[in-house]
Design a protein around this motif. Structure first.
Motif, PDB file in Angstrom:
ATOM      1  N   ALA A   9      15.374  46.529  73.140  1.00  0.00           N
ATOM      2  CA  ALA A   9      16.705  46.002  72.861  1.00  0.00           C
ATOM      3  C   ALA A   9      16.644  44.585  72.310  1.00  0.00           C
ATOM      4  CB  ALA A   9      17.550  46.026  74.130  1.00  0.00           C
ATOM      5  N   PHE A  10      17.557  44.287  71.401  1.00  0.00           N
ATOM      6  CA  PHE A  10      17.651  42.953  70.796  1.00  0.00           C
ATOM      7  C   PHE A  10      17.751  41.872  71.874  1.00  0.00           C
ATOM      8  CE2 PHE A  10      19.740  39.326  68.957  1.00  0.00           C
ATOM      9  CZ  PHE A  10      19.388  39.285  67.617  1.00  0.00           C
ATOM     10  N   ALA A  11      18.650  42.079  72.847  1.00  0.00           N
ATOM     11  CA  ALA A  11      18.879  41.058  73.873  1.00  0.00           C
ATOM     12  C   ALA A  11      17.616  40.784  74.677  1.00  0.00           C
ATOM     13  CB  ALA A  11      20.018  41.487  74.800  1.00  0.00           C
ATOM     14  N   ASP A  12      16.897  41.835  75.036  1.00  0.00           N
ATOM     15  CA  ASP A  12      15.680  41.664  75.828  1.00  0.00           C
ATOM     16  C   ASP A  12      14.617  40.913  75.036  1.00  0.00           C
ATOM     17  OD1 ASP A  12      16.865  43.005  77.917  1.00  0.00           O
ATOM     18  OD2 ASP A  12      15.979  44.945  77.392  1.00  0.00           O
ATOM     19  N   CYS A  13      14.467  41.258  73.754  1.00  0.00           N
ATOM     20  CA  CYS A  13      13.459  40.585  72.929  1.00  0.00           C
ATOM     21  C   CYS A  13      13.827  39.121  72.708  1.00  0.00           C
ATOM     22  CB  CYS A  13      13.301  41.309  71.599  1.00  0.00           C
ATOM     23  SG  CYS A  13      12.501  42.937  71.747  1.00  0.00           S
ATOM     24  N   ALA A  14      15.114  38.847  72.522  1.00  0.00           N
ATOM     25  CA  ALA A  14      15.560  37.463  72.364  1.00  0.00           C
ATOM     26  C   ALA A  14      15.270  36.655  73.629  1.00  0.00           C
ATOM     27  CB  ALA A  14      17.045  37.418  72.030  1.00  0.00           C
TER      28      ALA A  14
ATOM     29  N   VAL B 129      12.544  45.126  65.740  1.00  0.00           N
ATOM     30  CA  VAL B 129      13.399  44.137  66.393  1.00  0.00           C
ATOM     31  C   VAL B 129      12.960  42.725  66.011  1.00  0.00           C
ATOM     32  CG1 VAL B 129      14.325  43.312  68.591  1.00  0.00           C
ATOM     33  CG2 VAL B 129      13.835  45.725  68.300  1.00  0.00           C
ATOM     34  N   GLY B 130      11.691  42.542  65.694  1.00  0.00           N
ATOM     35  CA  GLY B 130      11.232  41.245  65.196  1.00  0.00           C
ATOM     36  C   GLY B 130      11.961  40.856  63.917  1.00  0.00           C
ATOM     37  N   MET B 131      12.238  41.835  63.059  1.00  0.00           N
ATOM     38  CA  MET B 131      13.049  41.573  61.868  1.00  0.00           C
ATOM     39  C   MET B 131      14.498  41.307  62.264  1.00  0.00           C
ATOM     40  SD  MET B 131      14.525  43.998  58.871  1.00  0.00           S
ATOM     41  CE  MET B 131      16.149  43.958  59.644  1.00  0.00           C
ATOM     42  N   GLN B 132      15.031  42.098  63.178  1.00  0.00           N
ATOM     43  CA  GLN B 132      16.428  41.937  63.579  1.00  0.00           C
ATOM     44  C   GLN B 132      16.693  40.549  64.155  1.00  0.00           C
ATOM     45  OE1 GLN B 132      17.532  45.155  66.167  1.00  0.00           O
ATOM     46  NE2 GLN B 132      17.370  46.710  64.570  1.00  0.00           N
ATOM     47  N   LEU B 133      15.722  39.988  64.840  1.00  0.00           N
ATOM     48  CA  LEU B 133      15.882  38.657  65.427  1.00  0.00           C
ATOM     49  C   LEU B 133      16.025  37.566  64.374  1.00  0.00           C
ATOM     50  CD1 LEU B 133      13.311  38.978  68.340  1.00  0.00           C
ATOM     51  CD2 LEU B 133      15.777  38.634  68.595  1.00  0.00           C
ATOM     52  N   MET B 134      15.716  37.884  63.115  1.00  0.00           N
ATOM     53  CA  MET B 134      15.897  36.925  62.028  1.00  0.00           C
ATOM     54  C   MET B 134      17.379  36.744  61.688  1.00  0.00           C
ATOM     55  SD  MET B 134      12.790  38.297  59.600  1.00  0.00           S
ATOM     56  CE  MET B 134      13.156  37.211  58.216  1.00  0.00           C
TER      57      MET B 134
ATOM     58  N   ALA C  92      13.749  39.425  52.968  1.00  0.00           N
ATOM     59  CA  ALA C  92      12.912  38.246  52.769  1.00  0.00           C
ATOM     60  C   ALA C  92      13.773  37.088  52.295  1.00  0.00           C
ATOM     61  CB  ALA C  92      11.804  38.518  51.757  1.00  0.00           C
ATOM     62  N   LYS C  93      13.471  35.926  52.822  1.00  0.00           N
ATOM     63  CA  LYS C  93      14.079  34.681  52.366  1.00  0.00           C
ATOM     64  C   LYS C  93      13.043  33.585  52.513  1.00  0.00           C
ATOM     65  CE  LYS C  93      18.002  31.556  52.922  1.00  0.00           C
ATOM     66  NZ  LYS C  93      19.238  31.250  53.701  1.00  0.00           N
ATOM     67  N   GLY C  94      12.642  33.006  51.395  1.00  0.00           N
ATOM     68  CA  GLY C  94      11.602  31.992  51.441  1.00  0.00           C
ATOM     69  C   GLY C  94      10.302  32.568  51.974  1.00  0.00           C
ATOM     70  N   ASN C  95       9.740  31.922  52.972  1.00  0.00           N
ATOM     71  CA  ASN C  95       8.474  32.367  53.558  1.00  0.00           C
ATOM     72  C   ASN C  95       8.667  33.267  54.778  1.00  0.00           C
ATOM     73  OD1 ASN C  95       9.491  29.852  54.684  1.00  0.00           O
ATOM     74  ND2 ASN C  95       7.690  29.840  56.001  1.00  0.00           N
ATOM     75  N   ARG C  96       9.904  33.699  55.008  1.00  0.00           N
ATOM     76  CA  ARG C  96      10.213  34.556  56.153  1.00  0.00           C
ATOM     77  C   ARG C  96      10.611  35.940  55.654  1.00  0.00           C
ATOM     78  NH1 ARG C  96      14.196  29.775  58.184  1.00  0.00           N
ATOM     79  NH2 ARG C  96      12.770  28.633  59.584  1.00  0.00           N
ATOM     80  N   CYS C  97       9.980  36.967  56.195  1.00  0.00           N
ATOM     81  CA  CYS C  97      10.279  38.328  55.767  1.00  0.00           C
ATOM     82  C   CYS C  97      10.243  39.250  56.976  1.00  0.00           C
ATOM     83  CB  CYS C  97       9.282  38.797  54.701  1.00  0.00           C
ATOM     84  SG  CYS C  97       7.573  38.946  55.273  1.00  0.00           S
ATOM     85  N   GLY C  98      10.775  40.451  56.788  1.00  0.00           N
ATOM     86  CA  GLY C  98      10.790  41.402  57.898  1.00  0.00           C
ATOM     87  C   GLY C  98      10.980  42.819  57.405  1.00  0.00           C
ATOM     88  N   THR C  99      10.551  43.770  58.229  1.00  0.00           N
ATOM     89  CA  THR C  99      10.740  45.190  57.946  1.00  0.00           C
ATOM     90  C   THR C  99      11.442  45.832  59.131  1.00  0.00           C
ATOM     91  OG1 THR C  99       8.615  45.897  58.915  1.00  0.00           O
ATOM     92  CG2 THR C  99       8.606  45.248  56.593  1.00  0.00           C
ATOM     93  N   GLN C 100      12.499  46.621  58.857  1.00  0.00           N
ATOM     94  CA  GLN C 100      13.163  47.358  59.929  1.00  0.00           C
ATOM     95  C   GLN C 100      12.273  48.483  60.439  1.00  0.00           C
ATOM     96  OE1 GLN C 100      16.482  47.180  61.693  1.00  0.00           O
ATOM     97  NE2 GLN C 100      14.902  48.315  62.798  1.00  0.00           N
ATOM     98  N   PHE C 101      11.477  49.057  59.566  1.00  0.00           N
ATOM     99  CA  PHE C 101      10.575  50.132  59.980  1.00  0.00           C
ATOM    100  C   PHE C 101       9.284  49.535  60.538  1.00  0.00           C
ATOM    101  CE2 PHE C 101      10.086  49.186  55.533  1.00  0.00           C
ATOM    102  CZ  PHE C 101       8.727  49.171  55.297  1.00  0.00           C
ATOM    103  N   HIS C 102       8.535  50.374  61.227  1.00  0.00           N
ATOM    104  CA  HIS C 102       7.295  49.938  61.864  1.00  0.00           C
ATOM    105  C   HIS C 102       6.144  50.043  60.860  1.00  0.00           C
ATOM    106  CE1 HIS C 102       8.500  49.464  66.108  1.00  0.00           C
ATOM    107  NE2 HIS C 102       9.400  50.397  65.828  1.00  0.00           N
ATOM    108  N   VAL C 103       5.739  48.915  60.303  1.00  0.00           N
ATOM    109  CA  VAL C 103       4.631  48.969  59.343  1.00  0.00           C
ATOM    110  C   VAL C 103       3.350  49.460  60.015  1.00  0.00           C
ATOM    111  CG1 VAL C 103       5.471  47.277  57.675  1.00  0.00           C
ATOM    112  CG2 VAL C 103       4.261  46.485  59.703  1.00  0.00           C
ATOM    113  N   GLU C 104       3.200  49.161  61.297  1.00  0.00           N
ATOM    114  CA  GLU C 104       1.973  49.563  61.993  1.00  0.00           C
ATOM    115  C   GLU C 104       1.914  51.070  62.234  1.00  0.00           C
ATOM    116  OE1 GLU C 104       4.884  49.107  65.333  1.00  0.00           O
ATOM    117  OE2 GLU C 104       4.520  48.161  63.370  1.00  0.00           O
ATOM    118  N   LYS C 105       3.048  51.771  62.039  1.00  0.00           N
ATOM    119  CA  LYS C 105       3.084  53.228  62.191  1.00  0.00           C
ATOM    120  C   LYS C 105       3.285  53.940  60.857  1.00  0.00           C
ATOM    121  CE  LYS C 105       5.078  53.012  66.868  1.00  0.00           C
ATOM    122  NZ  LYS C 105       6.222  53.408  67.718  1.00  0.00           N
ATOM    123  N   SER C 106       3.325  53.164  59.773  1.00  0.00           N
ATOM    124  CA  SER C 106       3.685  53.725  58.469  1.00  0.00           C
ATOM    125  C   SER C 106       2.480  54.005  57.577  1.00  0.00           C
ATOM    126  CB  SER C 106       4.679  52.789  57.758  1.00  0.00           C
ATOM    127  OG  SER C 106       5.880  52.710  58.483  1.00  0.00           O
TER     128      SER C 106
END
Length: 214
Positions: free
Chosen positions: A55-60, A87-92, A183-197
């Motif tokens: 969950a977003f709240a727990d990760c935050a 969720v790491g992307m969502q936290l952005m 992506a914005k500047g040097n910060r990027c994220g993926t909603q999907f799991h790259v480690e499982k893709s």
């Protein structure tokens, strides 16, 4: 190259680190990839990866419990490339609504909300499994070597809403347009799991490890 996978009780840390090691090896990179929450490690890293599941709240709360939020802010403002996964992307985003409103890091436009459009069309949630990626080839270095229609592996019931078109690199269709890579500047994220893709995920990780945002 020193790559730090942020240890904040966000889950999936070992598999993210292992995928990054494999991606580095495939590119012939001499990369030291560690899992850490240590301030010195974070501030001296060449790349930062923030995995996430749950969950977003727990990760935050996990970020705040170890005072990691200001460290990530400082490191990325100083130019360290950052990759958030799921969720790491969502936290952005500015905030999330999972388990109540919780503030995100505010690095990209939009907020994290339930996928109501998907549910209204009778699609099961969570959005789980392989889905195709839509993007403009050559629009961003993260997608180099990929083709529209390649697949990422998704597991989520909440998605980024009111995203900026300029910050949205790729989308997926699940009864709604789901921002899949941002992506914005040097910060990027993926909603999907790259480690499982599989190969697609390894390509994106490899692109991240060689990415020069500035």
């Amino acid at each position: 190259m020193r790559v730090v996978v942020i240890d904040y009780n966000g889950g999936n840390l070992a598999s993210a680190a292992q995928a990054a090691r494999r991606a580095a090896a495939l590119r012939g990179l001499d990369a030291d990839i560690v899992i850490s929450r240590n301030e010195h490690d974070i501030l001296t890293a060449d790349r930062l990866i923030l995995p996430g599941q749950g969950a977003f709240a727990d990760c935050a709360k996990g970020l705040d419990a170890d005072n990691l939020r200001p460290l990530l802010e400082k490191a990325t403002l100083e130019g360290t490339p950052f990759l958030g996964i799921c969720v790491g992307m969502q936290l952005m985003a500015h905030y999330g609504l999972e388990h109540g409103r919780t503030e995100g890091m505010g690095w990209i436009e939009g907020h994290i909300a339930p996928m109501e459009e998907s549910a209204q069309q009778g699609l099961p949630l969570p959005h789980m499994g392989w889905n195709t990626l839509a993007f403009t080839p050559g629009a961003h270095p993260l997608t180099e070597g990929l083709e529209p229609g390649n697949h990422g592996y998704f597991v989520h019931s909440y998605a980024l809403k009111d995203a900026s078109p300029e910050e949205t690199i790729a989308t997926a269709d699940y009864g709604m347009k789901v921002p899949a890579i941002v992506a914005k500047g040097n910060r990027c994220g993926t909603q999907f799991h790259v480690e499982k893709s599989q190969d697609v995920g390894l390509t994106i990780l490899g692109n991240f490890l060689t990415w020069r945002p500035y």
